[in-house]
Design an enzyme around this catalytic site. Structure first.
Site, PDB file in Angstrom:
ATOM      1  N   ARG A 127      10.191  -8.084  12.776  1.00  0.00           N
ATOM      2  CA  ARG A 127       9.573  -8.034  14.116  1.00  0.00           C
ATOM      3  C   ARG A 127       9.278  -9.456  14.600  1.00  0.00           C
ATOM      4  O   ARG A 127       9.572  -9.808  15.741  1.00  0.00           O
ATOM      5  CB  ARG A 127       8.280  -7.211  14.064  1.00  0.00           C
ATOM      6  CG  ARG A 127       8.554  -5.731  13.964  1.00  0.00           C
ATOM      7  CD  ARG A 127       7.279  -4.903  13.831  1.00  0.00           C
ATOM      8  NE  ARG A 127       7.595  -3.488  13.923  1.00  0.00           N
ATOM      9  CZ  ARG A 127       6.898  -2.520  13.360  1.00  0.00           C
ATOM     10  NH1 ARG A 127       5.808  -2.806  12.661  1.00  0.00           N
ATOM     11  NH2 ARG A 127       7.264  -1.272  13.494  1.00  0.00           N
ATOM     12  N   ALA A 177      11.198  13.852   4.282  1.00  0.00           N
ATOM     13  CA  ALA A 177      12.435  13.963   5.077  1.00  0.00           C
ATOM     14  C   ALA A 177      12.093  14.002   6.560  1.00  0.00           C
ATOM     15  O   ALA A 177      12.702  14.729   7.338  1.00  0.00           O
ATOM     16  CB  ALA A 177      13.214  15.218   4.656  1.00  0.00           C
ATOM     17  N   GLY A 178      11.086  13.228   6.930  1.00  0.00           N
ATOM     18  CA  GLY A 178      10.694  13.178   8.345  1.00  0.00           C
ATOM     19  C   GLY A 178      11.545  12.169   9.102  1.00  0.00           C
ATOM     20  O   GLY A 178      12.739  12.020   8.830  1.00  0.00           O
ATOM     21  N   GLN A 179      10.889  11.451  10.040  1.00  0.00           N
ATOM     22  CA  GLN A 179      11.634  10.508  10.887  1.00  0.00           C
ATOM     23  C   GLN A 179      12.267   9.395  10.064  1.00  0.00           C
ATOM     24  O   GLN A 179      13.445   9.081  10.242  1.00  0.00           O
ATOM     25  CB  GLN A 179      10.688   9.893  11.930  1.00  0.00           C
ATOM     26  CG  GLN A 179      10.106  10.888  12.918  1.00  0.00           C
ATOM     27  CD  GLN A 179      11.125  11.260  13.984  1.00  0.00           C
ATOM     28  OE1 GLN A 179      12.191  11.778  13.699  1.00  0.00           O
ATOM     29  NE2 GLN A 179      10.776  10.990  15.231  1.00  0.00           N
ATOM     30  N   ILE A 180      11.479   8.772   9.186  1.00  0.00           N
ATOM     31  CA  ILE A 180      12.054   7.672   8.391  1.00  0.00           C
ATOM     32  C   ILE A 180      12.992   8.246   7.325  1.00  0.00           C
ATOM     33  O   ILE A 180      14.092   7.717   7.115  1.00  0.00           O
ATOM     34  CB  ILE A 180      10.953   6.809   7.723  1.00  0.00           C
ATOM     35  CG1 ILE A 180      10.000   6.243   8.781  1.00  0.00           C
ATOM     36  CG2 ILE A 180      11.573   5.659   6.938  1.00  0.00           C
ATOM     37  CD1 ILE A 180       8.838   5.436   8.223  1.00  0.00           C
ATOM     38  N   GLY A 181      12.576   9.329   6.656  1.00  0.00           N
ATOM     39  CA  GLY A 181      13.402   9.905   5.589  1.00  0.00           C
ATOM     40  C   GLY A 181      14.796  10.285   6.085  1.00  0.00           C
ATOM     41  O   GLY A 181      15.809   9.992   5.436  1.00  0.00           O
ATOM     42  N   ASP A 210      11.319  17.379   0.544  1.00  0.00           N
ATOM     43  CA  ASP A 210      10.176  17.525   1.467  1.00  0.00           C
ATOM     44  C   ASP A 210       9.529  18.877   1.194  1.00  0.00           C
ATOM     45  O   ASP A 210      10.199  19.823   0.752  1.00  0.00           O
ATOM     46  CB  ASP A 210      10.650  17.454   2.928  1.00  0.00           C
ATOM     47  CG  ASP A 210       9.537  17.051   3.898  1.00  0.00           C
ATOM     48  OD1 ASP A 210       9.619  15.967   4.489  1.00  0.00           O
ATOM     49  OD2 ASP A 210       8.571  17.844   4.051  1.00  0.00           O
ATOM     50  N   HIS A 226      -0.385  -4.969   4.999  1.00  0.00           N
ATOM     51  CA  HIS A 226       0.302  -4.434   6.179  1.00  0.00           C
ATOM     52  C   HIS A 226      -0.737  -3.768   7.069  1.00  0.00           C
ATOM     53  O   HIS A 226      -0.919  -2.572   7.057  1.00  0.00           O
ATOM     54  CB  HIS A 226       1.369  -3.430   5.727  1.00  0.00           C
ATOM     55  CG  HIS A 226       2.112  -2.808   6.865  1.00  0.00           C
ATOM     56  ND1 HIS A 226       2.895  -3.521   7.727  1.00  0.00           N
ATOM     57  CD2 HIS A 226       2.215  -1.518   7.258  1.00  0.00           C
ATOM     58  CE1 HIS A 226       3.431  -2.704   8.604  1.00  0.00           C
ATOM     59  NE2 HIS A 226       3.036  -1.478   8.344  1.00  0.00           N
ATOM     60  N   ARG A 284       0.677   7.698  11.896  1.00  0.00           N
ATOM     61  CA  ARG A 284      -0.463   7.670  12.825  1.00  0.00           C
ATOM     62  C   ARG A 284      -0.043   8.069  14.239  1.00  0.00           C
ATOM     63  O   ARG A 284       1.136   8.043  14.586  1.00  0.00           O
ATOM     64  CB  ARG A 284      -1.137   6.306  12.818  1.00  0.00           C
ATOM     65  CG  ARG A 284      -0.235   5.141  13.094  1.00  0.00           C
ATOM     66  CD  ARG A 284      -1.008   3.872  12.884  1.00  0.00           C
ATOM     67  NE  ARG A 284      -0.127   2.734  12.920  1.00  0.00           N
ATOM     68  CZ  ARG A 284      -0.458   1.554  13.412  1.00  0.00           C
ATOM     69  NH1 ARG A 284      -1.663   1.371  13.916  1.00  0.00           N
ATOM     70  NH2 ARG A 284       0.400   0.568  13.396  1.00  0.00           N
TER      71      ARG A 284
HETATM   72  P1  A3D Z   1       7.019  12.013   9.463  1.00  0.00           P
HETATM   73  O1  A3D Z   1       8.170  12.090  10.391  1.00  0.00           O
HETATM   74  O2  A3D Z   1       5.796  12.810   9.776  1.00  0.00           O
HETATM   75  O3  A3D Z   1       7.544  12.394   7.996  1.00  0.00           O
HETATM   76  C1  A3D Z   1       6.699  12.570   6.903  1.00  0.00           C
HETATM   77  C2  A3D Z   1       7.247  13.721   6.082  1.00  0.00           C
HETATM   78  O4  A3D Z   1       6.475  13.822   4.885  1.00  0.00           O
HETATM   79  C3  A3D Z   1       7.184  15.076   6.798  1.00  0.00           C
HETATM   80  O5  A3D Z   1       8.481  15.643   6.903  1.00  0.00           O
HETATM   81  C4  A3D Z   1       6.265  15.913   5.891  1.00  0.00           C
HETATM   82  O6  A3D Z   1       6.646  17.279   5.797  1.00  0.00           O
HETATM   83  C5  A3D Z   1       6.452  15.205   4.552  1.00  0.00           C
HETATM   84  N1  A3D Z   1       5.391  15.477   3.581  1.00  0.00           N
HETATM   85  C6  A3D Z   1       4.061  15.641   3.818  1.00  0.00           C
HETATM   86  N2  A3D Z   1       3.437  15.892   2.650  1.00  0.00           N
HETATM   87  C7  A3D Z   1       4.380  15.857   1.675  1.00  0.00           C
HETATM   88  C8  A3D Z   1       4.347  16.025   0.267  1.00  0.00           C
HETATM   89  N3  A3D Z   1       3.204  16.284  -0.376  1.00  0.00           N
HETATM   90  N4  A3D Z   1       5.518  15.907  -0.415  1.00  0.00           N
HETATM   91  C9  A3D Z   1       6.669  15.661   0.226  1.00  0.00           C
HETATM   92  N5  A3D Z   1       6.762  15.497   1.554  1.00  0.00           N
HETATM   93  C10 A3D Z   1       5.625  15.596   2.269  1.00  0.00           C
HETATM   94  O7  A3D Z   1       6.542  10.483   9.281  1.00  0.00           O
HETATM   95  P2  A3D Z   1       7.453   9.159   9.312  1.00  0.00           P
HETATM   96  O8  A3D Z   1       8.696   9.411   8.540  1.00  0.00           O
HETATM   97  O9  A3D Z   1       7.532   8.659  10.706  1.00  0.00           O
HETATM   98  O10 A3D Z   1       6.481   8.150   8.524  1.00  0.00           O
HETATM   99  C11 A3D Z   1       6.226   8.352   7.147  1.00  0.00           C
HETATM  100  C12 A3D Z   1       5.141   7.404   6.646  1.00  0.00           C
HETATM  101  O11 A3D Z   1       5.594   6.045   6.772  1.00  0.00           O
HETATM  102  C13 A3D Z   1       3.812   7.468   7.418  1.00  0.00           C
HETATM  103  O12 A3D Z   1       2.728   7.393   6.506  1.00  0.00           O
HETATM  104  C14 A3D Z   1       3.842   6.222   8.292  1.00  0.00           C
HETATM  105  O13 A3D Z   1       2.553   5.754   8.619  1.00  0.00           O
HETATM  106  C15 A3D Z   1       4.553   5.260   7.368  1.00  0.00           C
HETATM  107  N6  A3D Z   1       5.157   4.087   8.017  1.00  0.00           N
HETATM  108  C16 A3D Z   1       5.047   2.906   7.363  1.00  0.00           C
HETATM  109  C17 A3D Z   1       5.597   1.760   7.890  1.00  0.00           C
HETATM  110  C18 A3D Z   1       5.478   0.461   7.153  1.00  0.00           C
HETATM  111  O14 A3D Z   1       5.953  -0.554   7.618  1.00  0.00           O
HETATM  112  C19 A3D Z   1       4.793   0.413   5.877  1.00  0.00           C
HETATM  113  C20 A3D Z   1       6.271   1.816   9.123  1.00  0.00           C
HETATM  114  C21 A3D Z   1       6.371   3.040   9.767  1.00  0.00           C
HETATM  115  C22 A3D Z   1       5.805   4.184   9.201  1.00  0.00           C
END
Ligand code: A3D
Length: 320
Positions: free
Chosen positions: A152, A11-15, A34, A176, A83
């Protein structure tokens, strides 16, 4: 008929953005899961309170309990870490592999019939591990990357040609990562292939090469600007496009990380390929022919993915 149930693992930025989009588009009810206590509950409540102004009907729930995702029709996985500047996607492997193990087990125990879309990086290795840990059928587990990378590419091309993005089609295949393969030959403006547009003087080969490189670096460009995380709006919309294709049996032809078992000469690997997504999940992989140069770029990309999968096997012996 009951509304579809969409579980968002992470439930982070993307969630959070995914939850907002699911509600706005009325695709179904949302369960945000989360491990960070309060985050999914807070985001679910906040979005629910926007329902009146937006006029949507959707239930949203935040949770730390996998039992709440029971019976989900779709699971979109973003759990893990993103990252930071200077990091490659591959640097996330060790941490996110452990996360995939718990997520895979949680989905297998509670939502074994779901269509699962993984977004967690490094994408192609993480979706492979998620399928292994969950044991779900390979046609029901896929990864989102190609839709975003192609979006993109299409955006940059529309800027170069000063035409609507709607009239630009483009394909990005392979893993990717830095080795992804934007296919100019299969990319067009209203059906005119990019190499023809170069001949017609709409752009130059040098400019096209620079756009291809900017596409490959698209994620890093945003990480460099944001400094505290990675892209989330466009990744979320890309995954929603795939979820919608499944829920509405749209038979969309979208590039995504799919399990290739013979297609493209691959034997049991996830990599970005053209797929048809409908009610059967990944219903078909479209095995297009590649030129010698395209095949060499694709092979290079596949080798990078294979290296990451081998690294996963080295970390978790249950995968070997
Ligand atoms: P972020 O906002 O950090 O959200 C990740 C969430 O995962 C956080 O809220 C954490 O608390 C939660 N989390 C960590 N461990 C667990 C667990 N064991 N069970 C459940 N929840 C957990 O990150 P984001 O939302 O910005 O990005 C999420 C992922 O997507 C990252 O790995 C990025 O690298 C990836 N991503 C992929 C793309 C693609 O195009 C494939 C693009 C952008 C980001």
């Amino acid at each position: 008929m009951a509304r579809p149930k969409i579980a968002l693992i992470g439930a982070g930025q993307i969630g959070g953005t995914l939850a907002h989009l699911v509600a706005l588009k009325e695709l179904g009810d949302v369960v945000l899961f989360d491990i960070a206590e309060g985050t999914p509950e807070g985001k679910a409540l906040d979005i629910a309170e926007s329902g009146l102004s937006e006029g949507f009907d959707a239930k949203l729930k935040g949770t730390q309990d996998y039992a709440d995702i029971a019976g989900a029709d779709v699971c979109i996985v973003t759990a893990g870490v993103p990252r930071k500047p200077g990091m490659s996607r591959d640097d996330l492997l060790g941490i996110n592999l452990k996360v995939m193990k718990s997520v895979g087990e949680g989905i297998a125990a509670n939502a074994p019939d779901a269509f699962v879309i993984c977004i967690t990086n490094p994408l192609d290795a993480m979706v492979w591990a998620l399928q292994q840990f969950s044991g779900l059928p390979t046609n029901k587990v896929c990864g989102m990357a190609g839709v975003l990378d192609s979006a993109r590419f299409r955006h940059f091309l529309s800027l170069e040609f000063d035409v609507s993005m709607k009239d630009v089609t483009a394909f990005v295949l392979g893993g990717h990562g830095d080795t992804m393969v934007p296919l100019t030959r299969y990319s067009t403006v209203a059906g005119i292939p990019l190499p023809d547009l170069v001949k017609m003087g709409w752009t130059t080969q040098d400019k096209l090469d620079a756009i291809v490189q900017r596409t490959r670096d698209g994620g890093a460009e945003i990480v460099g600007l944001l400094k505290t995380g990675s892209a989330f709006y466009a990744p979320a919309t890309s995954a929603i496009e795939m979820a919608e294709a499944y829920l509405k049996d749209q038979k969309r032809l979208l590039p995504c990380a799919a399990y290739c078992d013979g297609e493209f000469g691959l034997d049991g690997f996830y990599v970005g390929v053209p797929t048809i997504i409908g009610a059967g999940g990944i219903e078909k992989i479209v095995d297009i022919s590649l030129s010698k140069d395209e095949q060499a770029m694709f092979d290079n990309s596949v080798n990078a993915v294979k290296g990451l999968v081998e690294a996963c096997k080295g970390i978790d012996e249950s995968l070997a």
